[in-house]
Design an enzyme around this catalytic site. Structure first.
Site, PDB file in Angstrom:
ATOM      1  N   LYS A  72     -48.082 -43.513 -30.742  1.00  0.00           N
ATOM      2  CA  LYS A  72     -48.051 -44.307 -29.503  1.00  0.00           C
ATOM      3  C   LYS A  72     -48.785 -45.633 -29.717  1.00  0.00           C
ATOM      4  O   LYS A  72     -48.276 -46.704 -29.338  1.00  0.00           O
ATOM      5  CB  LYS A  72     -48.704 -43.497 -28.381  1.00  0.00           C
ATOM      6  CG  LYS A  72     -48.747 -44.182 -27.026  1.00  0.00           C
ATOM      7  CD  LYS A  72     -49.363 -43.233 -25.986  1.00  0.00           C
ATOM      8  CE  LYS A  72     -49.387 -43.864 -24.614  1.00  0.00           C
ATOM      9  NZ  LYS A  72     -49.897 -42.909 -23.582  1.00  0.00           N
ATOM     10  N   GLY A  88     -55.224 -25.117 -22.659  1.00  0.00           N
ATOM     11  CA  GLY A  88     -54.688 -23.774 -22.524  1.00  0.00           C
ATOM     12  C   GLY A  88     -55.400 -22.968 -21.469  1.00  0.00           C
ATOM     13  O   GLY A  88     -56.619 -22.986 -21.388  1.00  0.00           O
ATOM     14  N   GLY A 123     -58.112 -19.272 -30.402  1.00  0.00           N
ATOM     15  CA  GLY A 123     -58.775 -18.000 -30.670  1.00  0.00           C
ATOM     16  C   GLY A 123     -60.111 -18.153 -31.369  1.00  0.00           C
ATOM     17  O   GLY A 123     -60.759 -17.163 -31.709  1.00  0.00           O
ATOM     18  N   LYS A 172     -68.154 -18.687 -13.936  1.00  0.00           N
ATOM     19  CA  LYS A 172     -68.740 -17.690 -14.846  1.00  0.00           C
ATOM     20  C   LYS A 172     -70.230 -17.475 -14.621  1.00  0.00           C
ATOM     21  O   LYS A 172     -70.995 -17.223 -15.556  1.00  0.00           O
ATOM     22  CB  LYS A 172     -68.443 -18.067 -16.307  1.00  0.00           C
ATOM     23  CG  LYS A 172     -66.949 -18.235 -16.576  1.00  0.00           C
ATOM     24  CD  LYS A 172     -66.608 -18.401 -18.039  1.00  0.00           C
ATOM     25  CE  LYS A 172     -66.523 -17.060 -18.734  1.00  0.00           C
ATOM     26  NZ  LYS A 172     -65.849 -17.167 -20.047  1.00  0.00           N
ATOM     27  N   LEU A 173     -70.645 -17.552 -13.369  1.00  0.00           N
ATOM     28  CA  LEU A 173     -72.043 -17.266 -13.047  1.00  0.00           C
ATOM     29  C   LEU A 173     -72.402 -15.837 -13.429  1.00  0.00           C
ATOM     30  O   LEU A 173     -73.544 -15.546 -13.807  1.00  0.00           O
ATOM     31  CB  LEU A 173     -72.281 -17.500 -11.551  1.00  0.00           C
ATOM     32  CG  LEU A 173     -73.700 -17.305 -11.035  1.00  0.00           C
ATOM     33  CD1 LEU A 173     -74.659 -18.313 -11.671  1.00  0.00           C
ATOM     34  CD2 LEU A 173     -73.745 -17.418  -9.512  1.00  0.00           C
TER      35      LEU A 173
END
EC number: 6.3.4.4
Length: 474
Positions: free
Chosen positions: A188, A88, A345, A374-375
């Protein structure tokens, strides 16, 4: 020969942390002995590659979607090769948010063809809902989407089974998204699953729906309305007839036409069904081999592999996490990074950056470069730690080694290098040169320790908050 982490390497890293940043920049961008340099003729940023792959290098949620979004602006075909709606990411186009769990990111580029490969398990109602989001942006979005006839169809009954199995595990729950991914891959492997090719053959579809319903009823106690299910998927087959293609022929046709291909991975290396922290993993091949088996392409087709690495470490759900922080530092990372799952969430567990994990991840995938994201979340921390290696008792584990058993993982203790933090706001920085010295030092130390060049740096949530490292702008 003992396999111990090089003392010289660690001392070099410690000296680097105290060295002038300008000298460190020059050294690290040119030092081939540590693998931080690359062939100048080879594109390692993905922008000019013919077949670029973007993979999560940790436990997922690294922010892959942002780089994929950037590269998708120039891609001619964007593909998914593994997983399902358990991935996502949210993209913002002209101020409007689009949440994709199944659709490739190229759907937000009207000039890009999109392909769902045979390695994906596809819940068609979810896919159609995501297409519905796009109707104002592009009323003809469906015409740009193609699906391998060998891809498996994920049914609502798979989701019901997933929730039931997870509930039965109680305290030993894996922490799945309950999206039916595992049970669909099980169908599968059991060879009784539905494939998109079956949707085009009404008689075959009728038989296979009935057979699968019988199996799920007898083994899981799940009741399926066979007649309604058959009717539903026959209608989907009619709707998607023009979109269901022979995947191998399709992707090779695009490659042979010199189309620019971008493959986006779902989940991440340490969630791989074979190489991840089993059993706390996903159900598909998330590493570079999954690209080949999930699309039907040769390894020779791929010319750029980028690993996406968060500037710290997170994971969702249960499982090993050697650098996890359960103190105020962990909470600070979660709050500053808004670390809650896009799909579920759920709050993410947070910890320091884990170099042994990244070396192992690189060993599996052979990254050409790294995108550090995201430093900015690390801003304000007085000190920042990096796990340089693992040890069990007095024994240091070899570089690139990852324990295969939970029992061994329980005994792992990370050894840390501590660097000074920074307080300056870096969220508006548009180049490496604009970063404060301690942020530069952190980036270059990580590059040195992993042994892979860092090509992209992310300092905020927007597409504009990503910039290229020196030497890679052209």
């Amino acid at each position: 020969s003992s396999g111990l982490v090089s003392v010289a390497m660690l001392l070099h890293s410690l000296r680097l942390a105290a060295a002038p940043v300008a000298l460190a920049t020059t050294a690290l961008l040119t030092d081939k002995s540590h693998g931080a340099a690359c062939d100048a003729r080879k594109d390692i940023t993905g922008r000019n590659s013919k077949f670029a792959v973007v993979l999560g290098a940790q436990w997922g949620d690294e922010g892959k979607g942002k780089l994929v979004d950037i590269l998708a602006q120039e891609a001619e075909i964007c593909v998914r090769f593994n997983g399902g709606a358990n991935a996502g990411h949210t993209l913002v186009v002209d101020g409007k948010k689009y949440a994709f769990h199944l659709l490739p990111c190229g759907m937000i580029n009207k000039g890009c063809v999109n392909f769902i490969g045979n390695g994906v398990v596809c819940h068609i109602p979810t896919m159609m809902n995501e297409l519905e989001q796009l109707k104002d942006f592009d009323p003809f979005a469906l015409s740009r989407l193609f699906i391998s006839s060998r891809a498996h169809v994920l049914l609502d009954s798979h989701q019901a089974i997933d929730g039931m199995l997870e509930a039965e595990k109680n305290s030993k729950a894996i922490g799945t998204t309950k999206r039916g991914i595992g049970p669909c891959y099980a169908s599968k492997a059991n060879r009784n699953g539905l494939r998109f090719a079956d949707l085009l053959n009404p008689e075959s579809l009728r038989i296979k729906v009935a057979d699968l319903a019988k199996f799920q009823r007898e083994h899981y106690g799940v009741e399926v309305d066979e007649k309604a299910e058959y009717q539903r998927y026959m209608e989907f087959g009619q709707l998607l007839r023009a979109n269901i293609v022979d995947g191998v022929s399709f992707i090779h046709g695009e490659i042979n036409a010199s189309k620019k291909v971008l493959a986006e991975g779902a989940n991440a290396a340490l969630l791989d069904i074979d190489f991840g922290t089993y059993p706390y993993v996903t159900s598909s091949s998330t590493t570079i081999g999954g690209v080949c088996t999930g699309l039907g392409v040769s390894p020779k087709s791929i010319d750029c592999v980028i690993g996406v690495v968060k500037a710290y470490t997170t994971r969702v759900g249960s499982g090993p996490f050697p650098t996890e922080l359960e103190d105020h530092n962990g909470k600070a990372l979660r709050d500053a990074g808004h670390e809650y799952g896009t799909t579920t969430g759920r709050p993410r567990r947070c910890g320091w950056l884990d170099i042994p994990l990244l070396r192992y991840s690189h060993r599996l995938n052979g990254y050409d470069s790294i995108n550090m994201t995201k430093l900015d979340v690390l801003t304000g921390m007085p000190e920042i730690k990096i796990a340089t290696h693992y040890k069990i008792g007095a024994r240091v584990l070899p570089d690139g080694y990852m324990p295969a058993s939970l029992e061994q993982f329980d005994r792992v203790e990370p050894v840390y290098l501590t660097l000074p933090g920074w307080t300056e706001d870096i969220s508006k920085c548009t180049s490496f040169e604009e970063l404060p010295n301690n942020a530069k030092r952190y980036v270059l130390t990580v590059q040195q320790l992993v042994g892979v060049p860092i090509s992209w740096i992310g300092v905020g949530p927007d597409r504009a908050s990503m910039f290229l490292m020196p030497g890679y702008q052209n």
